[in-house]
Scaffold this motif. Structure first.
Motif, PDB file in Angstrom:
ATOM      1  N   ALA A   1     -52.887 115.219   2.803  1.00  0.00           N
ATOM      2  CA  ALA A   1     -52.443 116.284   1.883  1.00  0.00           C
ATOM      3  C   ALA A   1     -51.549 115.708   0.780  1.00  0.00           C
ATOM      4  O   ALA A   1     -51.636 116.120  -0.380  1.00  0.00           O
ATOM      5  N   ARG A   2     -50.716 114.742   1.139  1.00  0.00           N
ATOM      6  CA  ARG A   2     -49.797 114.134   0.150  1.00  0.00           C
ATOM      7  C   ARG A   2     -50.562 113.561  -1.038  1.00  0.00           C
ATOM      8  O   ARG A   2     -50.138 113.619  -2.176  1.00  0.00           O
ATOM      9  N   PHE A   3     -51.777 113.019  -0.750  1.00  0.00           N
ATOM     10  CA  PHE A   3     -52.563 112.403  -1.822  1.00  0.00           C
ATOM     11  C   PHE A   3     -53.742 113.292  -2.234  1.00  0.00           C
ATOM     12  O   PHE A   3     -54.788 112.817  -2.644  1.00  0.00           O
ATOM     13  N   GLN A   4     -53.534 114.601  -2.064  1.00  0.00           N
ATOM     14  CA  GLN A   4     -54.486 115.629  -2.529  1.00  0.00           C
ATOM     15  C   GLN A   4     -55.885 115.531  -1.906  1.00  0.00           C
ATOM     16  O   GLN A   4     -56.877 115.909  -2.516  1.00  0.00           O
ATOM     17  N   GLY A   5     -55.974 115.004  -0.668  1.00  0.00           N
ATOM     18  CA  GLY A   5     -57.266 115.011   0.029  1.00  0.00           C
ATOM     19  C   GLY A   5     -57.528 116.397   0.619  1.00  0.00           C
ATOM     20  O   GLY A   5     -56.607 117.226   0.721  1.00  0.00           O
ATOM     21  N   ASP A   6     -58.768 116.627   1.015  1.00  0.00           N
ATOM     22  CA  ASP A   6     -59.143 117.946   1.548  1.00  0.00           C
ATOM     23  C   ASP A   6     -58.783 118.034   3.035  1.00  0.00           C
ATOM     24  O   ASP A   6     -59.404 117.362   3.866  1.00  0.00           O
ATOM     25  N   ILE A   7     -57.811 118.882   3.347  1.00  0.00           N
ATOM     26  CA  ILE A   7     -57.402 119.004   4.758  1.00  0.00           C
ATOM     27  C   ILE A   7     -57.907 120.326   5.374  1.00  0.00           C
ATOM     28  O   ILE A   7     -57.606 120.626   6.533  1.00  0.00           O
ATOM     29  N   THR A   8     -58.666 121.085   4.596  1.00  0.00           N
ATOM     30  CA  THR A   8     -59.076 122.412   5.090  1.00  0.00           C
ATOM     31  C   THR A   8     -59.900 122.382   6.389  1.00  0.00           C
ATOM     32  O   THR A   8     -59.817 123.329   7.152  1.00  0.00           O
ATOM     33  N   PRO A   9     -60.679 121.298   6.673  1.00  0.00           N
ATOM     34  CA  PRO A   9     -61.404 121.340   7.958  1.00  0.00           C
ATOM     35  C   PRO A   9     -60.482 121.189   9.178  1.00  0.00           C
ATOM     36  O   PRO A   9     -60.920 121.425  10.296  1.00  0.00           O
ATOM     37  N   PHE A  10     -59.255 120.770   8.964  1.00  0.00           N
ATOM     38  CA  PHE A  10     -58.409 120.375  10.107  1.00  0.00           C
ATOM     39  C   PHE A  10     -57.296 121.354  10.456  1.00  0.00           C
ATOM     40  O   PHE A  10     -56.627 121.183  11.485  1.00  0.00           O
ATOM     41  N   VAL A  11     -57.059 122.318   9.583  1.00  0.00           N
ATOM     42  CA  VAL A  11     -55.941 123.250   9.794  1.00  0.00           C
ATOM     43  C   VAL A  11     -56.374 124.668   9.416  1.00  0.00           C
ATOM     44  O   VAL A  11     -57.428 124.859   8.811  1.00  0.00           O
ATOM     45  N   THR A  12     -55.545 125.651   9.744  1.00  0.00           N
ATOM     46  CA  THR A  12     -55.850 127.032   9.344  1.00  0.00           C
ATOM     47  C   THR A  12     -55.611 127.187   7.833  1.00  0.00           C
ATOM     48  O   THR A  12     -54.857 126.393   7.236  1.00  0.00           O
ATOM     49  N   PRO A  13     -56.202 128.226   7.226  1.00  0.00           N
ATOM     50  CA  PRO A  13     -55.971 128.438   5.787  1.00  0.00           C
ATOM     51  C   PRO A  13     -54.480 128.568   5.456  1.00  0.00           C
ATOM     52  O   PRO A  13     -54.012 128.072   4.424  1.00  0.00           O
ATOM     53  N   LYS A  14     -53.711 129.194   6.346  1.00  0.00           N
ATOM     54  CA  LYS A  14     -52.265 129.370   6.083  1.00  0.00           C
ATOM     55  C   LYS A  14     -51.543 128.008   6.018  1.00  0.00           C
ATOM     56  O   LYS A  14     -50.699 127.785   5.152  1.00  0.00           O
ATOM     57  N   VAL A  15     -51.909 127.115   6.939  1.00  0.00           N
ATOM     58  CA  VAL A  15     -51.287 125.783   6.952  1.00  0.00           C
ATOM     59  C   VAL A  15     -51.758 124.996   5.722  1.00  0.00           C
ATOM     60  O   VAL A  15     -50.952 124.317   5.064  1.00  0.00           O
ATOM     61  N   ALA A  16     -53.042 125.094   5.396  1.00  0.00           N
ATOM     62  CA  ALA A  16     -53.569 124.365   4.230  1.00  0.00           C
ATOM     63  C   ALA A  16     -52.824 124.796   2.966  1.00  0.00           C
ATOM     64  O   ALA A  16     -52.410 123.956   2.159  1.00  0.00           O
ATOM     65  N   ASP A  17     -52.602 126.106   2.808  1.00  0.00           N
ATOM     66  CA  ASP A  17     -51.872 126.623   1.635  1.00  0.00           C
ATOM     67  C   ASP A  17     -50.449 126.073   1.602  1.00  0.00           C
ATOM     68  O   ASP A  17     -49.948 125.676   0.553  1.00  0.00           O
ATOM     69  N   ALA A  18     -49.809 126.070   2.777  1.00  0.00           N
ATOM     70  CA  ALA A  18     -48.409 125.609   2.843  1.00  0.00           C
ATOM     71  C   ALA A  18     -48.316 124.127   2.495  1.00  0.00           C
ATOM     72  O   ALA A  18     -47.391 123.703   1.795  1.00  0.00           O
ATOM     73  N   LEU A  19     -49.292 123.346   2.950  1.00  0.00           N
ATOM     74  CA  LEU A  19     -49.273 121.903   2.641  1.00  0.00           C
ATOM     75  C   LEU A  19     -49.491 121.669   1.153  1.00  0.00           C
ATOM     76  O   LEU A  19     -48.823 120.843   0.525  1.00  0.00           O
ATOM     77  N   LEU A  20     -50.424 122.435   0.613  1.00  0.00           N
ATOM     78  CA  LEU A  20     -50.724 122.326  -0.819  1.00  0.00           C
ATOM     79  C   LEU A  20     -49.467 122.632  -1.629  1.00  0.00           C
ATOM     80  O   LEU A  20     -49.097 121.908  -2.557  1.00  0.00           O
ATOM     81  N   HIS A  21     -48.780 123.699  -1.218  1.00  0.00           N
ATOM     82  CA  HIS A  21     -47.566 124.137  -1.890  1.00  0.00           C
ATOM     83  C   HIS A  21     -46.469 123.073  -1.775  1.00  0.00           C
ATOM     84  O   HIS A  21     -45.814 122.732  -2.750  1.00  0.00           O
ATOM     85  N   LYS A  22     -46.309 122.557  -0.560  1.00  0.00           N
ATOM     86  CA  LYS A  22     -45.267 121.553  -0.295  1.00  0.00           C
ATOM     87  C   LYS A  22     -45.435 120.353  -1.233  1.00  0.00           C
ATOM     88  O   LYS A  22     -44.496 119.894  -1.842  1.00  0.00           O
ATOM     89  N   PHE A  23     -46.684 119.868  -1.357  1.00  0.00           N
ATOM     90  CA  PHE A  23     -46.893 118.658  -2.144  1.00  0.00           C
ATOM     91  C   PHE A  23     -46.963 118.934  -3.643  1.00  0.00           C
ATOM     92  O   PHE A  23     -46.701 118.056  -4.444  1.00  0.00           O
ATOM     93  N   SER A  24     -47.289 120.171  -4.020  1.00  0.00           N
ATOM     94  CA  SER A  24     -47.269 120.436  -5.464  1.00  0.00           C
ATOM     95  C   SER A  24     -45.812 120.582  -5.926  1.00  0.00           C
ATOM     96  O   SER A  24     -45.479 120.273  -7.061  1.00  0.00           O
ATOM     97  N   GLU A  25     -44.924 120.995  -4.996  1.00  0.00           N
ATOM     98  CA  GLU A  25     -43.480 121.097  -5.299  1.00  0.00           C
ATOM     99  C   GLU A  25     -42.889 119.725  -5.601  1.00  0.00           C
ATOM    100  O   GLU A  25     -42.033 119.552  -6.438  1.00  0.00           O
TER     101      GLU A  25
END
Ligand code: PNS
Length: 165
Positions: free
Chosen positions: A139-163
């Motif tokens: 997630a830190r390097f903008q790879g696709d993590i959606t197959p491995f986590v729930t949509p809620k976690v994927a959104d939170a990771l995306l948010h964390k790293f865009s911050e």
């Protein structure tokens, strides 16, 4: 006739964040145990990415209407298992590397309290490479993590790293 007491497992870990591997393991364990208590370790040396409250919210979102509870774990696992009236500690095994660590931890736990068994479930072969730490790295390097986590976690990771950009 006395009713058998419920079989309750304590599933401890960092859950930073919960992954598809954890979720599948918990679903399978619910065919063996009446109830699973997910214990989030709060005082271990690892510095978590997500707060305790965020990790609880991810877990609750993954298990609506299931006999799954979440609690903080602060102290020795065997003491916490006893306090929570759990008959067993549940752990997942992905690989030989996990086995070495788990073997030592289980041996220590059983020498501290022989009455609490540790039950291992092998992870689904399709999930053996999934770990919270690798998911955070992808997630830190903008790879696709959606197959491995729930949509809620994927959104939170995306948010964390865009911050942090
Ligand atoms: O998600 P993790 O990192 O695999 O979880 C590790 C955890 C929380 C299960 C482990 O660090 C733990 O049990 N910590 C509590 C202290 C303890 O009881 N350790 C076992 C005695 S060796």
């Amino acid at each position: 006739m006395t009713r058998p007491s419920p079989r309750i497992a304590l599933y401890p870990g960092s859950f930073d964040p919960i992954t598809r591997g954890h979720i599948k393991l918990i679903s399978r364990a619910l065919t063996i145990f009446d109830r699973i208590i997910i214990g989030i370790a709060i005082n271990i040396s690892k510095q978590p990415m997500f707060s305790f409250e965020e990790r609880v919210a991810f877990i609750e979102d993954a298990f609506p209407d299931m006999p799954v509870e979440v609690t903080p774990l602060d102290g020795l696992l065997v003491h916490e298992a006893q306090r929570l009236h759990c008959n067993a500690i549940l752990r997942g095994l992905r690989s030989g590397t996990d086995f070495d660590y788990e073997f030592r931890m289980t041996s220590m736990n059983s020498s501290l309290n022989q009455d609490i068994e540790t039950v291992f479930l092998m992870s689904d072969p399709a999930d053996t490479f999934i770990s919270s730490s690798l998911i955070k790295e992808v997630a830190r390097f903008q790879g696709d993590i959606t197959p491995f986590v729930t949509p809620k976690v994927a959104d939170a990771l995306l948010h964390k790293f865009s911050e942090s950009v």
